[in-house]
Design a protein around this motif. Structure first.
Motif, short mmCIF file in Angstrom:
data_model
loop_
_atom_site.label_atom_id
_atom_site.label_comp_id
_atom_site.label_asym_id
_atom_site.label_seq_id
_atom_site.Cartn_x
_atom_site.Cartn_y
_atom_site.Cartn_z
N PRO A 111 0.79 -1.23 0.00
CA PRO A 111 0.00 0.00 0.00
C PRO A 111 0.82 1.29 0.00
O PRO A 111 0.30 2.35 -0.39
N GLU A 112 2.09 1.21 0.44
CA GLU A 112 2.89 2.44 0.44
C GLU A 112 3.14 2.96 -0.97
O GLU A 112 3.50 4.13 -1.16
N LEU A 113 2.92 2.12 -1.98
CA LEU A 113 3.06 2.57 -3.37
C LEU A 113 1.86 3.39 -3.83
O LEU A 113 1.91 4.01 -4.89
N GLY A 114 0.79 3.37 -3.04
CA GLY A 114 -0.39 4.16 -3.38
C GLY A 114 -1.66 3.36 -3.32
O GLY A 114 -2.08 2.79 -4.33
N ALA A 115 -2.28 3.29 -2.15
CA ALA A 115 -3.56 2.60 -1.99
C ALA A 115 -4.19 3.02 -0.67
O ALA A 115 -3.54 2.95 0.37
N GLY A 116 -5.43 3.45 -0.74
CA GLY A 116 -6.17 3.78 0.47
C GLY A 116 -6.94 2.57 0.97
O GLY A 116 -6.90 1.49 0.38
N TYR A 117 -7.69 2.77 2.03
CA TYR A 117 -8.40 1.66 2.64
C TYR A 117 -9.44 1.05 1.70
O TYR A 117 -9.59 -0.18 1.66
N SER A 118 -10.13 1.87 0.93
CA SER A 118 -11.17 1.35 0.05
C SER A 118 -10.60 0.37 -0.97
O SER A 118 -11.19 -0.68 -1.25
N GLU A 119 -9.43 0.70 -1.54
CA GLU A 119 -8.79 -0.20 -2.51
C GLU A 119 -8.38 -1.52 -1.83
O GLU A 119 -8.57 -2.60 -2.39
N LEU A 120 -7.83 -1.42 -0.64
CA LEU A 120 -7.40 -2.61 0.07
C LEU A 120 -8.59 -3.49 0.45
O LEU A 120 -8.51 -4.72 0.37
N GLY A 157 3.53 7.96 -3.71
CA GLY A 157 2.69 6.94 -3.12
C GLY A 157 1.33 7.46 -2.70
O GLY A 157 0.80 7.07 -1.66
N LEU A 158 0.74 8.31 -3.52
CA LEU A 158 -0.55 8.91 -3.17
C LEU A 158 -1.62 7.83 -3.08
O LEU A 158 -1.61 6.87 -3.86
N PRO A 159 -2.56 7.94 -2.14
CA PRO A 159 -2.85 9.09 -1.28
C PRO A 159 -1.99 9.19 -0.03
O PRO A 159 -2.25 10.02 0.83
N GLY A 160 -0.99 8.35 0.09
CA GLY A 160 -0.13 8.40 1.26
C GLY A 160 -0.17 7.09 2.01
O GLY A 160 -0.99 6.21 1.73
N PRO A 161 0.70 6.91 3.00
CA PRO A 161 0.76 5.63 3.70
C PRO A 161 -0.47 5.37 4.54
O PRO A 161 -1.15 6.30 5.00
N THR A 162 -0.76 4.11 4.73
CA THR A 162 -1.80 3.69 5.66
C THR A 162 -1.14 2.84 6.73
O THR A 162 -0.20 2.11 6.45
N ASP A 163 -1.64 2.93 7.93
CA ASP A 163 -1.07 2.14 9.02
C ASP A 163 -1.51 0.69 8.87
O ASP A 163 -2.70 0.38 8.72
N ALA A 164 -0.55 -0.22 8.91
CA ALA A 164 -0.84 -1.63 8.65
C ALA A 164 -1.85 -2.20 9.64
O ALA A 164 -2.80 -2.88 9.25
N TRP A 165 -1.66 -1.91 10.92
CA TRP A 165 -2.52 -2.57 11.91
C TRP A 165 -3.89 -1.92 12.03
O TRP A 165 -4.87 -2.60 12.36
N THR A 166 -3.99 -0.64 11.72
CA THR A 166 -5.32 -0.03 11.61
C THR A 166 -6.08 -0.67 10.46
O THR A 166 -7.26 -1.03 10.58
N THR A 167 -5.40 -0.83 9.33
CA THR A 167 -6.01 -1.45 8.15
C THR A 167 -6.45 -2.87 8.45
O THR A 167 -7.60 -3.26 8.16
N LEU A 168 -5.58 -3.69 9.02
CA LEU A 168 -5.91 -5.10 9.25
C LEU A 168 -7.03 -5.25 10.27
O LEU A 168 -7.88 -6.15 10.14
N SER A 169 -7.05 -4.40 11.28
CA SER A 169 -8.14 -4.45 12.26
C SER A 169 -9.48 -4.19 11.59
O SER A 169 -10.47 -4.89 11.85
#
Length: 316
Positions: A9-18, A47-59
């Motif tokens: 996701p650091e290459l560019g992916a928000g939560y909706s894409e994931l 890496g737009l829209p910017g980094p996402t936190d891994a553990w926030t995402t997985l939760s």
């Protein structure tokens, strides 16, 4: 053998894409959805829209999926204090009903540490901290209800910790350890890992490292066969040459990623996976998908690669 999707996701992916990719992975029969734990793109892009936190995402994904395993490849020990990491992972495990796995490493990407103000000590100290974190996590999760956990290390000290919350999985979420280090990495895997992983390796390199892990297991009194092995490779699958080329890694990508990618037609990728299976005996394959908008890439693998492997006697 099971197949898992691996994202960057650091290459560019928000939560909706994931979320779309995780749900598709679940629907199409993959066993897991994993993501990197990086906060800076390595190719120099924003890496737009910017980094996402891994553990926030997985939760969050744990509440919106029902079956697939969820985890990191890998969380850097430099990113989080071990006590707080134990709380975060245990809560994520509870939120998904016991489907979390923790990939943990010493940390290596200096630029992201500099960009976000994260201390980045020497490689020797990073491995020392990594070792202490593994000791603390396993100790906390193994602490019985009502007991307290204390630990006195060089870098971390815990005093009378109640070891809460408790994860759903006992004695704790599976820990994945990997990497190419010849001594400390195999030794730590033999002590703590539920799985040993290599990403972007050649078959010959993997065979050599797996032999080191086998030796470390025997030295630690562990049966090598009881430590599953896995590989992560970039996928570039297509029905036509044009489709394969479109999904291929760019020339600027690291050479080991390009030369070891699973690239070609469904039949060619099946053959490549078969060679891996024959030479290394891997139990699991992580497929790195770089374009998360290309859902057809995942669907093609599920439709035309998994069934062939199952038909040849390898459960997909």
């Amino acid at each position: 053998m099971d197949f898992r999707i691996f994202t960057e996701p650091e290459l560019g992916a928000g939560y909706s894409e994931l979320l779309r990719v995780a749900r598709l992975a679940e629907e199409t029969g993959f066993e897991g959805f994993f993501r990197s734990d990086h906060v800076l793109a390595m190719d120099g892009s924003e890496g737009l829209p910017g980094p996402t936190d891994a553990w926030t995402t997985l939760s969050a994904l744990g509440r919106e999926t029902t079956r697939i395993r969820l985890g990191t490849l890998v969380t850097a020990a430099t990113f989080r204090l071990p006590g707080m990491l134990a709380i975060t992972v245990a809560q994520a495990d509870e939120m998904c009903g016991g489907r979390i796995e923790l990939g943990l490493g010493a940390g290596w990407f200096a630029a992201e540490h500099a960009a976000y103000g994260i201390p980045f000590p020497s490689v020797h100290e990073r491995f020392d901290r990594f070792t202490e974190q593994l000791e603390i996590l396993s100790g906390l999760w193994a602490t019985p209800p009502g007991a307290r956990f204390s630990y006195a290390g060089t870098h971390y000290t815990l005093t009378d910790c109640p070891a809460l919350p408790r994860p759903v999985q006992q004695p704790g979420p599976p820990v994945i350890i990997g990497g190419y280090g010849p001594r400390r990495t195999p030794a730590l895997a033999a002590r703590f890992a539920a799985e040993f992983n290599l990403t972007f390796a050649s078959i010959d390199t993997a065979v050599e490292q797996f032999e080191r892990v086998d030796a470390a297991c025997r030295s630690a009194g562990r049966e090598p066969a009881n430590l599953p092995r896995s590989i992560g490779q970039t996928l570039a699958l297509g029905r036509t040459d044009a489709e394969i080329a479109e999904r291929a890694l760019p020339a600027a990508a690291p050479e080991n990623m390009r030369t070891n990618a699973l690239a070609g037609s469904p039949a060619q990728v099946v053959d490549a996976i078969g060679r891996w299976r024959e030479r290394t005996g891997i139990d699991r394959l992580y497929l790195q998908i770089l374009d998360l908008a290309d859902l057809g890439h995942i669907e093609l693998f599920a439709a035309e690669v998994m069934p062939q492997l199952a038909a040849e006697g390898t459960p997909g």
